[in-house]
Design an enzyme around this catalytic site. Structure first.
Site, short mmCIF file in Angstrom:
data_model
loop_
_atom_site.label_atom_id
_atom_site.label_comp_id
_atom_site.label_asym_id
_atom_site.label_seq_id
_atom_site.Cartn_x
_atom_site.Cartn_y
_atom_site.Cartn_z
N HIS A 459 24.21 39.46 45.99
CA HIS A 459 25.45 39.33 46.25
C HIS A 459 25.73 39.74 47.92
O HIS A 459 26.80 39.41 48.54
CB HIS A 459 26.30 40.58 45.52
CG HIS A 459 27.79 40.04 45.39
ND1 HIS A 459 28.73 40.57 46.32
CD2 HIS A 459 28.31 39.64 44.44
CE1 HIS A 459 29.77 40.18 45.84
NE2 HIS A 459 29.85 39.41 44.86
N TYR A 536 39.35 46.27 37.77
CA TYR A 536 38.91 45.75 39.21
C TYR A 536 39.05 44.32 39.14
O TYR A 536 38.25 43.80 38.48
CB TYR A 536 37.50 46.37 39.48
CG TYR A 536 37.20 45.90 40.96
CD1 TYR A 536 36.88 46.95 41.68
CD2 TYR A 536 36.83 44.72 41.19
CE1 TYR A 536 36.41 47.00 43.08
CE2 TYR A 536 36.12 44.62 42.73
CZ TYR A 536 35.97 45.46 43.54
OH TYR A 536 35.55 45.27 44.60
N SER A 538 38.81 41.31 41.97
CA SER A 538 38.40 40.81 43.39
C SER A 538 39.28 39.43 43.78
O SER A 538 39.34 38.61 42.94
CB SER A 538 37.08 40.61 43.61
OG SER A 538 36.74 40.21 44.74
N THR A 549 36.47 40.64 50.82
CA THR A 549 37.22 40.87 49.43
C THR A 549 38.12 42.07 49.61
O THR A 549 37.82 42.79 50.58
CB THR A 549 36.16 40.71 48.35
OG1 THR A 549 35.44 42.02 48.56
CG2 THR A 549 35.48 39.74 48.14
#
Length: 751
Positions: A459, A536, A538, A549
């Site tokens: 990531h 959460y 994004s 983000t």
């Protein structure tokens, strides 16, 4: 997506690999270094910056302007109003025979100055235009005359035929929100999940923070925003990703699926070639508003190198080979000849030789890649011995364009057992067997024996290794392999296609498709756990230079009111529908605020980092960063669906991708709209948790979607069809298509 796990509970280590000092330097020095890193990035791509820096003009436009000035001068016209004569006077006097040369040089200098002034004016005008975000805040489906005028001006100043990085110099810097607004929005976001007593305590901490520390921390962020390209992105990359000491497997990587292997390696290298030449068009919202393209630079030739305290990203300008793993063996496959990129046939022959090679793996080579799934400090220590004893092999993997894993097993959707096959497919991409993926590489291409393929993506963008057969690292590999197998075996993946309706139905309901799904997920989670939780989601901040983000906190008070109404038998459909629209509108407002740089979490994160540099203790910021995100849910965007007919060629449709849960007792949920009439969900959780079950949540999601759709007249028919006679028996067994007002599951407990 996977960033949710990395962001939870991080604790920045303010020491460097060398020991003590670098990040314990004063705050002003850290801000200076952030700006210095920004300028170094600009200098490292000077030629690209030159080509894009003159956009929307081009180098040929200078030649045209110079020629026009020369023609006017020949016709005894002076477009410079006397400036060229003054420039000639400043030039050295080389004698009468060079009088004409001085005139040409004066014209060239004047043309350059005029050309530069025009380009600068265009850049300033375009940056001012791109700083307008009013179009984001308008109701869905409407456009004011002001926004129409803005669109027309953007089109005029944007020029024609932009390259990938053409807009980078014109993108505005991400603004630092007001600290008072951020704290207010934060308190609003946690109110639905806190008791009155806990909320009062949190609010008191927030007031103390605003009174004692906020103004100082905010001042440093403002200073950084003026000096660096982005006030938060470099810290986000460093502290959330590179300083995390957890395994990359499941925690940081995420996976992507494709339906057919084809000539994947050749196609990826062709894409890299187009990327290097900036032939990839920049992403434009509404076909007009450009997004930041900075993240494209590290897709290929990139590796995340482990460090004891902090990792770093190694990016090469070029690489002419890929690293391949097959049956425990590592291979280096060349991708270019002297005449250029090898043909698909030539690459295929090399892969076939690997597949036909019967030689066994060298001692400990088979499980070497498990080290990349180990805790980062352990892998850093072992890599040092590898670098001295097997430097050439290590360079072969870390210097590759990307990593390729040729799996010996088939994968993908099967007609005999579609649900189980998709779950296994997702698990193979996210975790594999723990030792057959090089998790450090920016991405790994995974090719299964039946031709299906997928991508496993690191990531933060980085890393990959080699074959090693030294007995000195046997114990480390064994420990890493044991940990990797444990982590791989603990992940519970579930993928299911929802085919009752899709984006077209939601559009007919005049609702945001993302907001609709997020509200259904809130309902499903409540039915699964009997409570609400911080959620959460994004979204991108690429409207700004080097933006990454921001978090959308989807569990709002309006969402909770809607869910409670759906579980209340006394509420009518019209009442629930009204609450649904309020909840979706609130979600869209939060989404648009996050995209326009007015979110909550990245600002609080940056304030926290500043407080750590200054050694200021803030109970409020400590509380913020101890929160648990038990539901992380993200939509996977589809931008190329127009390129093929999903109804005629369903095998070519990507099933999207997924990521691990953000909390040991939570869920990770991603979803992708499959054309207009279907949605695929990817759900992950930990098998070790007694509170979660990916398949159970999947059933709740399907039931919640049908129940929310039933609030609309057309949706009632869809729900009846979903429980039709032809599959009613199956539905009673496996599809919990709840009636409104049904109680939350009796097994759910508040934790």
């Amino acid at each position: 997506m996977a960033e949710a796990h990395q962001a939870v509970g991080f604790r920045p280590s303010l020491t460097s690999d060398a020991g003590e000092v670098e990040l314990s330097a004063p705050m002003l020095q850290e801000i200076y270094l952030s700006g210095l890193r920004s300028w170094k990035r600009h200098l490292s791509r000077f030629w690209n910056d030159f080509l894009t820096g003159v956009f929307p003009a081009s180098p040929l436009s200078w030649l045209f302007l110079f020629s026009a000035i020369q023609l006017a001068w020949f016709l005894q016209l002076d477009p410079s109003l006397g400036l060229m004569e003054k420039i000639k006077e400043l030039l050295p006097d080389w004698g009468g025979q060079h009088h004409r040369l001085r005139g040409v040089l004066a014209a060239a200098l004047f043309a350059s100055c005029l050309w530069g002034a025009l380009i600068f004016t265009l850049h300033v005008a375009l940056r001012l235009l791109l700083s307008y975000h009013g179009w984001l805040l308008q109701p869905h489906g409407t456009m004011s005359s002001r926004t129409k005028t803005w669109l027309a001006l953007v089109r005029i100043f944007s020029g024609r035929h932009p390259m990938l990085f053409s807009y980078q110099r014109s993108l505005p810097h991400q603004p630092v929100p007001s600290v008072q607004d951020t704290v207010r929005k934060y308190l609003e976001s946690v109110r639905p999940v806190l008791s009155d007593e806990d909320f009062d305590w949190t609010a008191a901490l927030a007031r103390e923070f605003l009174r004692l520390q906020a103004s100082l921390l905010q001042w440093y962020l403002q200073l950084k925003s003026w000096w660096a390209s982005n006030y938060v992105s470099d810290w986000w990359e460093e502290f959330v990703y590179l300083r995390s000491r957890n395994s990359l497997m499941v925690n940081s990587n995420y996976y992507m699926m494709a339906a057919r292997a084809g000539n994947a390696v050749h196609a990826l290298l062709l894409y890299r070639h187009r990327l290097n030449r900036q032939e990839i068009l920049p992403t434009l919202l509404m076909g007009m508003r450009p997004l930041c393209s900075a993240q494209y630079e590290k897709i290929f030739n990139t590796t995340r190198i482990p460090g004891v305290h902090k990792d770093h990203i190694r990016h090469l300008r070029d690489s002419r080979h890929v690293a391949v793993f097959h049956r425990g063996r590592f291979f280096r496959v060349g991708t270019h000849s002297q005449s250029g990129l090898l043909s698909p046939r030539a690459l295929e022959q090399q892969f076939q030789r690997i597949l036909d090679d019967p030689s066994p793996a060298c001692p400990h080579e088979e499980h070497l890649a498990a080290l990349t799934a180990a805790p980062r400090d352990m892998w850093a220590h072992v890599r040092r011995s590898l670098k001295t004893q097997a430097q050439e092999a290590l360079e072969a993997v870390e210097g590759a364009a990307f990593f390729v894993s040729l799996d010996s097993e088939p994968a993908g959707l099967t007609r005999e057992d579609p649900a189980a096959s998709l779950d296994a497919y997702a698990h193979a991409l996210l975790a594999g067997r723990g030792h057959d993926r090089w998790f450090d590489k920016s991405f790994s291409l995974i090719v299964f024996s039946n031709g299906k393929l997928g991508l496993s993506v690191e990531h933060s963008w980085a890393d990959c290794p080699i074959s090693g057969h030294m007995w000195e690292i046997h114990l480390s590999i064994s420990l890493a392999l044991r940990g990797a197998k444990t982590l791989s075996g603990n992940i519970d993946c579930h993928v299911f296609p929802f085919s009752h309706f899709g984006k077209s139905f939601i559009k007919r309901c005049h609702l945001s498709s993302d907001g609709f799904i997020q509200m259904a997920l809130q309902l499903a989670y409540f039915r699964d756990r009997g409570q609400f939780c911080l959620t959460y989601e994004s979204t991108v901040t690429r409207l700004f230079l080097e933006g990454r983000t921001e978090t959308v906190r989807s569990c709002t008070r309006e969402a909770c009111n809607f869910v409670r109404a759906m579980e209340d038998k006394e509420k009518t459909d019209s009442q629930c529908l009204a609450l649904l629209r309020l909840a979706v509108d609130k979600h869209q407002a939060l989404l648009k605020a996050a995209m326009s740089g007015q979110g909550v979490d990245r600002h609080l994160f940056a304030l926290y980092i500043v407080s750590q540099f200054l050694h200021l203790q803030s109970p409020f910021l400590d509380q913020v960063h101890s929160e648990q995100w038990q539901l992380a849910a993200s939509q996977i965007p589809v931008q190329q669906i127009h390129l093929f007919d999903v109804h005629s060629y369903p095998d070519y449709v990507s099933s999207g991708g997924g990521f691990g849960p953000a909390d040991d007792h939570g869920y990770g949920v991603s979803y992708i709209f499959m054309g207009d009439d279907g949605i695929t969900f990817h759900i992950s959780s930990k098998k070790s948790s007694t509170r979660t079950d990916s398949h159970r949540l999947g059933q709740h999601i399907e039931g919640a979607l049908l129940d929310v759709a039933a609030l609309f007249q057309e949706g009632q028919r869809l729900k009846r069809r979903g429980l039709g006679e032809e599959d009613s028996e199956h539905s009673r067994d496996s599809l919990p298509c709840h009636t409104r007002g049904s109680r939350a599951p009796t097994t759910a407990t508040n934790f």
